[in-house]
Design a protein around this motif. Structure first.
Motif, PDB file in Angstrom:
ATOM      1  N   ASP A 175       0.829  -1.199   0.000  1.00 34.77           N
ATOM      2  CA  ASP A 175       0.000   0.000   0.000  1.00 34.77           C
ATOM      3  C   ASP A 175       0.871   1.259   0.000  1.00 34.77           C
ATOM      4  O   ASP A 175       2.065   1.211   0.310  1.00 34.77           O
ATOM      5  N   ASP A 176       0.255   2.385  -0.334  1.00 34.57           N
ATOM      6  CA  ASP A 176       0.967   3.653  -0.373  1.00 34.57           C
ATOM      7  C   ASP A 176       1.333   4.132   1.031  1.00 34.57           C
ATOM      8  O   ASP A 176       0.586   3.916   1.996  1.00 34.57           O
ATOM      9  N   GLY A 177       2.479   4.801   1.140  1.00 35.01           N
ATOM     10  CA  GLY A 177       2.840   5.499   2.362  1.00 35.01           C
ATOM     11  C   GLY A 177       2.444   6.970   2.236  1.00 35.01           C
ATOM     12  O   GLY A 177       2.336   7.501   1.134  1.00 35.01           O
ATOM     13  N   ILE A 178       2.222   7.618   3.369  1.00 33.87           N
ATOM     14  CA  ILE A 178       1.768   9.005   3.365  1.00 33.87           C
ATOM     15  C   ILE A 178       2.605   9.828   4.333  1.00 33.87           C
ATOM     16  O   ILE A 178       2.860   9.399   5.461  1.00 33.87           O
ATOM     17  N   ILE A 179       3.027  11.006   3.875  1.00 28.16           N
ATOM     18  CA  ILE A 179       3.734  11.971   4.727  1.00 28.16           C
ATOM     19  C   ILE A 179       2.937  13.265   4.714  1.00 28.16           C
ATOM     20  O   ILE A 179       2.563  13.763   3.650  1.00 28.16           O
ATOM     21  N   ILE A 180       2.664  13.813   5.897  1.00 28.85           N
ATOM     22  CA  ILE A 180       1.907  15.061   6.009  1.00 28.85           C
ATOM     23  C   ILE A 180       2.725  16.083   6.784  1.00 28.85           C
ATOM     24  O   ILE A 180       3.203  15.796   7.882  1.00 28.85           O
ATOM     25  N   GLU A 181       2.894  17.248   6.193  1.00 30.64           N
ATOM     26  CA  GLU A 181       3.583  18.364   6.863  1.00 30.64           C
ATOM     27  C   GLU A 181       2.614  19.536   6.969  1.00 30.64           C
ATOM     28  O   GLU A 181       1.907  19.865   6.005  1.00 30.64           O
ATOM     29  N   LEU A 182       2.565  20.151   8.139  1.00 27.45           N
ATOM     30  CA  LEU A 182       1.607  21.209   8.427  1.00 27.45           C
ATOM     31  C   LEU A 182       2.295  22.553   8.579  1.00 27.45           C
ATOM     32  O   LEU A 182       3.406  22.644   9.106  1.00 27.45           O
ATOM     33  N   LYS A 183       1.603  23.600   8.130  1.00 24.82           N
ATOM     34  CA  LYS A 183       2.099  24.970   8.294  1.00 24.82           C
ATOM     35  C   LYS A 183       0.944  25.869   8.741  1.00 24.82           C
ATOM     36  O   LYS A 183      -0.166  25.757   8.226  1.00 24.82           O
ATOM     37  N   ALA A 191       5.345  23.625   2.800  1.00 25.26           N
ATOM     38  CA  ALA A 191       5.326  22.347   3.515  1.00 25.26           C
ATOM     39  C   ALA A 191       5.862  21.217   2.631  1.00 25.26           C
ATOM     40  O   ALA A 191       6.668  20.385   3.076  1.00 25.26           O
ATOM     41  N   LEU A 192       5.435  21.176   1.358  1.00 28.87           N
ATOM     42  CA  LEU A 192       5.941  20.154   0.440  1.00 28.87           C
ATOM     43  C   LEU A 192       7.441  20.299   0.225  1.00 28.87           C
ATOM     44  O   LEU A 192       8.185  19.307   0.173  1.00 28.87           O
ATOM     45  N   HIS A 193       7.886  21.536   0.088  1.00 27.47           N
ATOM     46  CA  HIS A 193       9.317  21.784  -0.098  1.00 27.47           C
ATOM     47  C   HIS A 193      10.111  21.248   1.087  1.00 27.47           C
ATOM     48  O   HIS A 193      11.190  20.662   0.913  1.00 27.47           O
ATOM     49  N   GLN A 194       9.590  21.432   2.279  1.00 27.40           N
ATOM     50  CA  GLN A 194      10.292  20.943   3.468  1.00 27.40           C
ATOM     51  C   GLN A 194      10.374  19.420   3.466  1.00 27.40           C
ATOM     52  O   GLN A 194      11.413  18.851   3.811  1.00 27.40           O
ATOM     53  N   ILE A 195       9.291  18.753   3.080  1.00 25.08           N
ATOM     54  CA  ILE A 195       9.296  17.290   3.027  1.00 25.08           C
ATOM     55  C   ILE A 195      10.402  16.787   2.106  1.00 25.08           C
ATOM     56  O   ILE A 195      11.155  15.862   2.439  1.00 25.08           O
ATOM     57  N   GLY A 222       1.092  18.506   1.766  1.00 21.92           N
ATOM     58  CA  GLY A 222       1.398  19.757   2.443  1.00 21.92           C
ATOM     59  C   GLY A 222       0.101  20.487   2.758  1.00 21.92           C
ATOM     60  O   GLY A 222      -0.747  20.660   1.875  1.00 21.92           O
ATOM     61  N   ILE A 223      -0.062  20.894   4.003  1.00 25.37           N
ATOM     62  CA  ILE A 223      -1.289  21.582   4.425  1.00 25.37           C
ATOM     63  C   ILE A 223      -0.928  22.922   5.047  1.00 25.37           C
ATOM     64  O   ILE A 223      -0.076  22.990   5.950  1.00 25.37           O
TER      65      ILE A 223
END
Length: 239
Positions: A175-183, A191-195, A222-223
């Motif tokens: 299955d897919d893995g998920i990464i979430i970064e919040l700002k 947020a995506l750039h930081q990931i 990125g949120i």
């Protein structure tokens, strides 16, 4: 309940093994008015998870806004109590800085809303969250306190550079893995750039000698939450 056979526990999940008991439980959930919130939350959570898979950024933002709006007051109260307890324990003068408290509550509310919005993901993922107070709080900690501030070290998984806000490790490696970064008051693009800049995706590779934790896609989310306008924006990319 597990002793008497009404529930089973396996691989981090609790299940009702008996079909008749499950049907009775489902009927109660569907009919009792006090459980209507649970039903709605379940639907919205399934919707945001599917939208994440499909890269539907608008739906992710809308669902998160619904959860954040309905849950924020309670979270703010709980977080304020937690901060007071930490302040009493640490003796930290920084908690009296109104900017620190305001920033912490806003990020804590957003983080808690994400956890609640993605509650359906617990059926398929081990959801790990950054354990530290927000980064702004770290900059305010007095030097004399830092030596004893081991609780600020963050989550155990330190692959990549720094600590990711949320990472979802799938139970099934395909299955897919998920990464979430919040700002807060910043863009989801940041947020995506930081990931990507900090190589958070390396966390899915596991330690040396281990199998990768996913062979599927790695979805980056990125949120950005803007306090003034109460707007939630989302950007999604796939590695």
């Amino acid at each position: 309940m597990t002793v008497y056979g009404y529930l089973n526990y396996c691989d981090g999940c609790v299940r009702i093994p008996n079909r008749e008991l499950w049907e009775e439980f489902d009927q109660i959930i569907q009919e009792e008015p006090q459980y209507s919130y649970m039903r709605e939350l379940e639907k919205e959570s399934a919707r945001i998870l599917q939208a994440t898979y499909e890269g539907d950024e608008d739906t992710v933002g809308k669902v998160l806004a619904i959860v954040h709006t309905t849950e924020s007051p309670l979270k703010a109260y709980r977080e304020s109590l937690a901060m007071q307890n930490r302040a009493s324990h640490d003796g930290s003068a920084c908690v009296h800085d109104s900017r620190w408290k305001s920033w912490t509550c806003d990020e804590a509310e957003l983080s808690g809303s994400v956890k609640l919005a993605y509650i359906a993901a617990r059926n398929k993922y081990n959801m790990e969250q950054m354990e530290t107070p927000p980064r702004f709080a770290r900059r305010q900690v007095a030097p004399s306190i830092k030596r004893n501030a081991s609780h600020l070290d963050g989550a155990k998984d330190q692959a990549g550079i720094g600590y990711v806000d949320y990472i979802f490790y799938p139970h099934n490696r395909s299955d897919d893995g998920i990464i979430i970064e919040l700002k807060v008051d910043d863009s989801p693009e940041i947020a995506l750039h930081q990931i990507k800049d900090k190589n958070y995706a390396l966390k899915f590779q596991g330690k040396m000698g281990e199998q990768p934790k996913t062979t599927g896609r790695i979805i980056l989310v990125g949120i950005g939450y803007y306090r003034k306008d109460k707007v939630h924006r989302c950007r999604i990319e796939v590695l």
